[in-house]
Design a protein around this motif. Structure first.
Motif, PDB file in Angstrom:
ATOM      1  N   UNK A 134      42.254  44.273  50.429  1.00 48.40           N
ATOM      2  CA  UNK A 134      43.019  43.277  49.675  1.00 48.40           C
ATOM      3  C   UNK A 134      42.603  43.249  48.210  1.00 48.40           C
ATOM      4  N   UNK A 135      43.583  43.272  47.338  1.00 46.52           N
ATOM      5  CA  UNK A 135      43.380  43.166  45.885  1.00 46.52           C
ATOM      6  C   UNK A 135      44.005  41.839  45.476  1.00 46.52           C
ATOM      7  N   UNK A 136      43.173  40.850  45.170  1.00 42.55           N
ATOM      8  CA  UNK A 136      43.624  39.476  44.990  1.00 42.55           C
ATOM      9  C   UNK A 136      43.663  39.098  43.514  1.00 42.55           C
ATOM     10  N   UNK A 137      44.820  38.638  43.052  1.00 41.26           N
ATOM     11  CA  UNK A 137      44.932  38.039  41.730  1.00 41.26           C
ATOM     12  C   UNK A 137      44.847  38.998  40.567  1.00 41.26           C
ATOM     13  N   UNK A 138      45.292  40.233  40.749  1.00 36.75           N
ATOM     14  CA  UNK A 138      45.288  41.194  39.652  1.00 36.75           C
ATOM     15  C   UNK A 138      46.380  40.912  38.633  1.00 36.75           C
ATOM     16  N   UNK A 139      46.216  41.464  37.422  1.00 35.50           N
ATOM     17  CA  UNK A 139      47.224  41.311  36.378  1.00 35.50           C
ATOM     18  C   UNK A 139      48.270  42.414  36.508  1.00 35.50           C
ATOM     19  N   UNK A 140      49.546  42.078  36.670  1.00 36.29           N
ATOM     20  CA  UNK A 140      50.600  43.079  36.873  1.00 36.29           C
ATOM     21  C   UNK A 140      51.043  43.752  35.573  1.00 36.29           C
ATOM     22  N   UNK A 141      50.164  44.576  34.992  1.00 39.49           N
ATOM     23  CA  UNK A 141      50.499  45.274  33.762  1.00 39.49           C
ATOM     24  C   UNK A 141      51.549  46.348  34.032  1.00 39.49           C
ATOM     25  N   UNK A 142      51.468  47.010  35.161  1.00 40.40           N
ATOM     26  CA  UNK A 142      52.466  47.978  35.598  1.00 40.40           C
ATOM     27  C   UNK A 142      53.140  47.478  36.866  1.00 40.40           C
ATOM     28  N   UNK A 143      53.881  48.348  37.573  1.00 44.43           N
ATOM     29  CA  UNK A 143      54.644  47.917  38.752  1.00 44.43           C
ATOM     30  C   UNK A 143      53.867  47.937  40.060  1.00 44.43           C
ATOM     31  N   UNK A 144      52.564  48.220  40.046  1.00 45.32           N
ATOM     32  CA  UNK A 144      51.815  48.396  41.299  1.00 45.32           C
ATOM     33  C   UNK A 144      51.897  47.178  42.210  1.00 45.32           C
ATOM     34  N   UNK A 145      51.820  45.978  41.625  1.00 49.63           N
ATOM     35  CA  UNK A 145      51.800  44.770  42.453  1.00 49.63           C
ATOM     36  C   UNK A 145      53.173  44.410  43.010  1.00 49.63           C
ATOM     37  N   UNK A 146      54.201  45.122  42.591  1.00 53.32           N
ATOM     38  CA  UNK A 146      55.531  44.974  43.191  1.00 53.32           C
ATOM     39  C   UNK A 146      55.887  46.198  44.024  1.00 53.32           C
ATOM     40  N   UNK A 147      54.883  47.031  44.324  1.00 51.94           N
ATOM     41  CA  UNK A 147      55.135  48.288  45.023  1.00 51.94           C
ATOM     42  C   UNK A 147      54.364  48.410  46.325  1.00 51.94           C
ATOM     43  N   UNK A 148      53.077  48.080  46.311  1.00 52.56           N
ATOM     44  CA  UNK A 148      52.195  48.411  47.426  1.00 52.56           C
ATOM     45  C   UNK A 148      51.752  47.192  48.226  1.00 52.56           C
ATOM     46  N   UNK A 149      51.624  47.372  49.559  1.00 52.89           N
ATOM     47  CA  UNK A 149      51.042  46.300  50.376  1.00 52.89           C
ATOM     48  C   UNK A 149      49.563  46.149  50.064  1.00 52.89           C
ATOM     49  N   UNK A 150      49.005  45.010  50.395  1.00 54.86           N
ATOM     50  CA  UNK A 150      47.598  44.652  50.198  1.00 54.86           C
ATOM     51  C   UNK A 150      47.252  44.345  48.741  1.00 54.86           C
TER      52      UNK A 150
END
Length: 427
Positions: free
Chosen positions: A138-154
């Motif tokens: 789990x990667x919690x509370x990261x900054x969505x500078x790119x699209x990763x947080x709208x792409x990958x589970x966990x």
């Protein structure tokens, strides 16, 4: 809508009740009391990793704040006895702002240091995101500078997401959506109708500017596009045209240095606007230093975001953050990193004696939105098959004043809300 807010998912779901089992529906207030170190694993630390681009080509200060805030939270937690008597051991890694460095950090933290989770990731190029997702960390509370947080589970960005996040293409088959609430706010509150958008002749900056322009036009603004050479910017010419065009607002797709240069040029040619709207990375106490040569423009700086103003000392959670950060220059990204660490801690505490990654993720994925004791606008995750056409979205607004610092505008952020269209863009 600019990427800094496009990932936000301000879910206003009804509160659910439930037991104290793993992934419970307990309200955040149930986590206010310090834990008791009575468990058999009390001596074992919980290891978390923080990846940041502290020495990136665009300047390390921009990417250090969330990690600093998260570490301050964990230090304060450890000083009070840790999480149910277990110390949080923080392992940091600087990826240098490169994809290669990011993959190296992911390998180091996951395979060598075997961290339980990542917290407050702030990576210029999150190339290791697929590896994190594959490992189920789990990667919690990261900054969505790119699209990763709208792409990958966990992966759980600090602003939430409505996207399917099954891996592969981001969002809905490569398309993400964002709202126009920022532009609606300035039109409603200040009657603004003409906006200048300033960017570099560089791909990422230009793409950012196009999204701002799209949102402004959807709200009926006349938009004045301004672009400067990245290597040899002529900000004086841009400022002169902004004055001639009679812009009410100025938006930018630039770094702090570019913002400061633009402000100096605006002061030099006598530009006066309702608001010079900057981004959350510039929402910091370093404004007097960064904009020291532009007093007029400096006092026209406004910023919007999804977290409570770090200068709002009337709020107890902000005061707690400021006390832990005493003696340092403060920034909004530090506050959001602090909130990310709190989010992980509350999720881990919900697991009681059965702390597992699956349990932590069940807490993060619960229908009840998370607010970090009111520091964040409600954050949640919901995998929608189709993107919404409109959404009710709230925003936090502040403006700089030399004698007061960042002053909250628009009232309570949870009530400063608009139902706005969701516009598509390709990240």
């Amino acid at each position: 809508m600019p990427p800094r807010r496009a990932a936000e998912a301000l879910l206003l779901a009804a509160l659910l009740t439930g037991g104290a089992a793993c992934g419970s529906r307990l309200p955040e207030s149930d986590f206010d009391s310090p834990p008791s170190p009575t468990r058999s694993n009390a001596a074992e630390p919980i290891r978390v990793g923080i990846i940041r681009s502290a020495t990136s080509p665009v300047g390390g200060a921009a990417f250090s704040g969330p990690g600093d805030g998260a570490k301050a939270y964990f230090d304060a937690l450890n000083a009070k006895g840790g999480l149910d008597g277990r110390r949080i051991e923080v392992v940091t890694c600087d990826d240098g702002g490169s994809g290669v460095g990011n993959n190296e950090c992911v390998h180091k933290l996951l395979d060598e240091r075997r961290v339980f989770a990542l917290v407050a990731t702030t990576a210029l190029e999150y190339a290791g995101a697929p590896l994190v997702a594959k490992a189920g960390v789990p990667d919690i509370g990261g900054q969505p500078i790119g699209p990763a947080y709208d792409t990958y589970p966990h992966l759980y960005g600090i602003y939430g997401s409505l996207a399917p996040r099954a891996g592969g293409k981001p969002g809905w088959n490569g398309t993400l959506y964002g709202g126009t609430e920022v532009y609606r706010y300035f039109a409603r509150e200040h009657g603004a109708r003409t906006a200048a958008v300033v960017s570099y002749n560089q791909a990422a900056s230009a793409a950012y500017a196009r999204m701002i322009t799209q949102g402004l036009k959807a709200e009926g603004y006349r938009v004045v596009g301004e672009q400067v050479d990245f290597a040899l910017p002529n900000f004086r010419a841009v400022a002169a045209d902004i004055r001639q065009q009679g812009a009410d607002l100025v938006f930018d797709a630039m770094d702090t240095h570019g913002n400061a240069q633009l402000c100096e040029a605006m002061d030099a040619v006598g530009v006066r606007v309702t608001a010079k709207v900057t981004n959350v990375q510039n929402w910091a106490s370093s404004v007097p230093k960064d904009f020291k040569n532009a007093p007029s423009c400096r006092n026209a700086l406004w910023v919007t975001g999804s977290s409570r103003n770090h200068d709002d000392v009337t709020h107890s959670a902000v005061r707690e953050f400021r006390e832990a950060m005493k003696g340092r220059e403060l920034s909004q990204w530090q506050l959001e990193g602090w909130a990310a660490a709190m989010w992980f801690t509350d999720a881990a505490r919900s697991c009681a004696a059965d702390l597992t990654r699956a349990c932590v993720e069940r807490f993060v994925n619960r229908p009840e939105p998370y607010t970090a004791r009111g520091l964040l606008l409600p954050v949640g995750y919901e995998k929608l098959a189709e993107p919404p056409k409109t959404r009710r979205t709230c925003l936090s607004v502040a403006r700089w004043q030399d004698d007061k610092g960042w002053v909250t505008q628009g009232g309570e952020m949870t009530e400063n809300c608009f139902t706005v269209p969701q516009l598509p863009y390709q990240p």
